[in-house]
Design an enzyme around this catalytic site. Structure first.
Site, PDB file in Angstrom:
ATOM      1  N   ASP A 170       0.986  -1.232   0.086  1.00 15.96           N
ATOM      2  CA  ASP A 170      -0.020  -0.215  -0.031  1.00 15.96           C
ATOM      3  C   ASP A 170       0.816   1.114   0.183  1.00 15.96           C
ATOM      4  O   ASP A 170       1.863   1.251  -0.842  1.00 15.96           O
ATOM      5  CB  ASP A 170      -0.919  -0.018   1.403  1.00 15.96           C
ATOM      6  CG  ASP A 170      -2.209   0.680   1.079  1.00 15.96           C
ATOM      7  OD1 ASP A 170      -2.331   1.874   1.000  1.00 15.96           O
ATOM      8  OD2 ASP A 170      -3.230  -0.075   0.972  1.00 15.96           O
TER       9      ASP A 170
ATOM     10  N   HIS B 195      -3.303   5.767   3.689  1.00 14.32           N
ATOM     11  CA  HIS B 195      -4.272   4.726   3.301  1.00 14.32           C
ATOM     12  C   HIS B 195      -3.841   3.541   3.790  1.00 14.32           C
ATOM     13  O   HIS B 195      -4.591   2.694   4.527  1.00 14.32           O
ATOM     14  CB  HIS B 195      -4.394   4.782   1.874  1.00 14.32           C
ATOM     15  CG  HIS B 195      -5.281   3.841   1.271  1.00 14.32           C
ATOM     16  ND1 HIS B 195      -4.932   2.446   0.874  1.00 14.32           N
ATOM     17  CD2 HIS B 195      -6.541   3.984   0.998  1.00 14.32           C
ATOM     18  CE1 HIS B 195      -5.886   1.800   0.408  1.00 14.32           C
ATOM     19  NE2 HIS B 195      -7.003   2.535   0.309  1.00 14.32           N
TER      20      HIS B 195
END
Ligand code: NAG
Ligand code: NAG
Ligand code: NAG
Ligand code: NAG
Ligand code: NAG
Ligand code: NAG
Length: 426
Positions: free
Chosen positions: A170, A207
């Site tokens: 990520d 995120h």
């Protein structure tokens, strides 16, 4: 000691997206992201049956030719995921045309920008599962309650102790966040793995930290004993490349093997790009050759999951999003390629502003960490699962028939953790 604790467990959650899979707010219309090819950068996939010696010789030659021009870098990074092999290189158009005719090569395609959705990889470390220890705590998120009850609107989180390790592919993780404490001897359970996008070794976006919190946060997680490994593929603006994602999957596959095998591994891919055969092949290779369970976001475009990669990969577990009334989120992709729904609207989890920060996000990137967390949880509880076993378990335990407006061809299932207090309710 139970026998499984000696085996490596790993779960990989990949949350990248060619289209944004994670909204920053509860907005139901994520911005449309168009993947842009990166000039002269290509991903070359070799034939599956190619001998490694021939591959190396070929690659060396390609590199030399590219470098001879004085203008191109040639081979930049290799990928090796089971029988999936290839490289990312900077090459000129003429050389690419010639390579495209080579019988050694299965596919060649431009590298391209990819936008965040949410990747992760979970791996088991220690965690002696205590099967008798069912805990019921006041829930911190509606998603925890939903995953541990057959009916909506419960206010407790019911789970059993257990640990695993997750690789989060990520934007990186704020590894110092308080949600990631509680490791052995007071250590942090989140650790830095590798960075495939830039040189800033922390989460510049938030995120990845949010996804990691849903998977394994102390307060907000589905599997709060999980060890979380950050593999950074998206920068502070949420952008990365397909080659970076392939590198991260390759890294995780290699790590899994180095730690003794991945039948306790999960990869969560919050990637939502248009159908991409190279990416689907790489995901299949991680599943079939490295035993890593791959969980992926179905995508946020309210379209058929079959049109999206890697969610369309039949070897991945694609997750759609529901809200707290068990209605499919308006943005969530749908269709028979999806395996299960999970909470993905207004999800509270850790954030990067400081070590105690939290944020609420909405997207299928928020749904997929619930299932990646569930996979880590099952591994922690009961030891190694092959990807096929994990899929059967997640699908088999799921709560049936509750999703409103599930979408044409979607399985009507909501992920459930199978706890003994609720398992026989319908
Ligand atoms: C390689 O050839 C195929 C088939 O002709 C074509 O579709 C593809 O676009 C070519 N790839 C590149 C990178 O030129
Ligand atoms: C695989 O892992 C080993 C041991 O951790 C490391 O030495 C090697 O460089 C890795 N290979 C790749 C391709 O990442
Ligand atoms: C996958 O895991 C299963 C169960 O742990 C094991 O029997 C099998 O050998 C593993 N396969 C690979 C390719 O590692
Ligand atoms: C979605 O895609 C699948 C697989 O291609 C197909 O079978 C199904 O009919 C599609 N659904 C719709 C509504 O187009
Ligand atoms: C986070 O919360 C803990 C416990 O309340 C506190 O000790 C610590 O100072 C806080 N850290 C930050 C950065 O706010
Ligand atoms: C798996 O990926 C999806 C998006 O594809 C994400 O929503 C989900 O949170 C991830 N699951 C885990 C456990 O990381």
């Amino acid at each position: 000691m139970l026998p499984f604790i000696t085996k490596a467990t790993c779960l990989l959650l990949l949350a990248a997206g060619v289209q944004a899979l994670a909204d920053r707010s509860a907005s139901s219309s994520p911005p449309v992201f168009r993947s842009t090819p990166i000039q002269n950068h290509f991903i070359v996939q070799y034939r599956d049956d190619l001998d490694p010696v021939a591959r190396q010789a070929h690659q060396t030659q390609v590199h030399a030719i590219a470098r001879a021009s004085g203008r191109y870098q040639g081979v930049i990074r290799n990928f090796a995921i089971g029988t999936f092999s290839g490289f990312h290189g900077e090459l000129d158009a003429q050389q690419v045309a010639a390579l495209n005719r080579s019988t050694l090569i299965k596919r060649i395609q431009p590298d391209a920008t990819v936008r965040i959705s949410s990747p992760l990889h979970v791996r088991d470390t220690s965690g002696a599962a205590d099967l008798s220890n069912i805990r019921t705590v006041q829930t911190a998120t509606w998603g925890q309650a939903r995953i541990s009850h057959r009916l909506p609107n419960a206010n407790s989180f019911v789970y059993e102790k257990g640990g695993a390790t997750a690789y989060i592919i990520d934007t990186g993780i704020l590894v110092t966040h308080s949600e990631f404490g509680g490791g052995p001897q007071g250590s942090q359970r989140a650790v830095w793995g590798a960075n495939f996008v830039n040189t800033v070794d922390t989460d510049e976006d938030g995120h990845g930290t949010h996804v990691a919190g849903t998977v394994g946060g102390l307060t907000y997680g589905i599997a709060p004993k999980t060890r979380l490994v950050a593999l950074k593929v998206f920068d502070g603006n949420g952008y990365g490349t397909w080659s970076g994602i392939l590198s991260a999957i390759s890294w995780a596959s290699n790590e899994t093997d180095a730690r003794g095998g991945g039948s306790l591994s999960v990869i969560n891919l919050s990637l939502g790009g248009d159908y991409n055969a190279v990416i689907n092949d790489a995901v299949s290779a991680a599943v079939l050759h490295h035993n890593i369970t791959v969980v992926t976001a179905a995508g946020n475009e309210n379209r058929n999951t079959s049109a999206v990669s890697p969610a369309s990969c039949p070897d991945a577990i694609a997750v759609g999003a529901t809200d707290s009334t068990d209605t499919r989120a308006s943005f969530s992709n749908w269709g028979p390629a999806m395996a299960v729904f999970a909470p993905g609207v207004d999800i509270l989890s850790s954030w990067i502003t400081n070590a105690n920060a939290t944020a609420r996000l909405t997207g299928t990137s928020q749904a997929s960490p619930h299932v990646a967390g569930l996979a880590a949880y099952f591994m922690g509880l009961d030891g190694p699962h092959t990807p096929a076993e994990m899929r059967r378990r997640i699908v088999g335990f799921a709560t049936l028939g509750r999703v409103q407006n599930a979408g044409q061809g979607s399985p009507n299932r909501i992920a459930f953790n199978g706890n003994a207090l609720e398992v026989n309710r319908v």
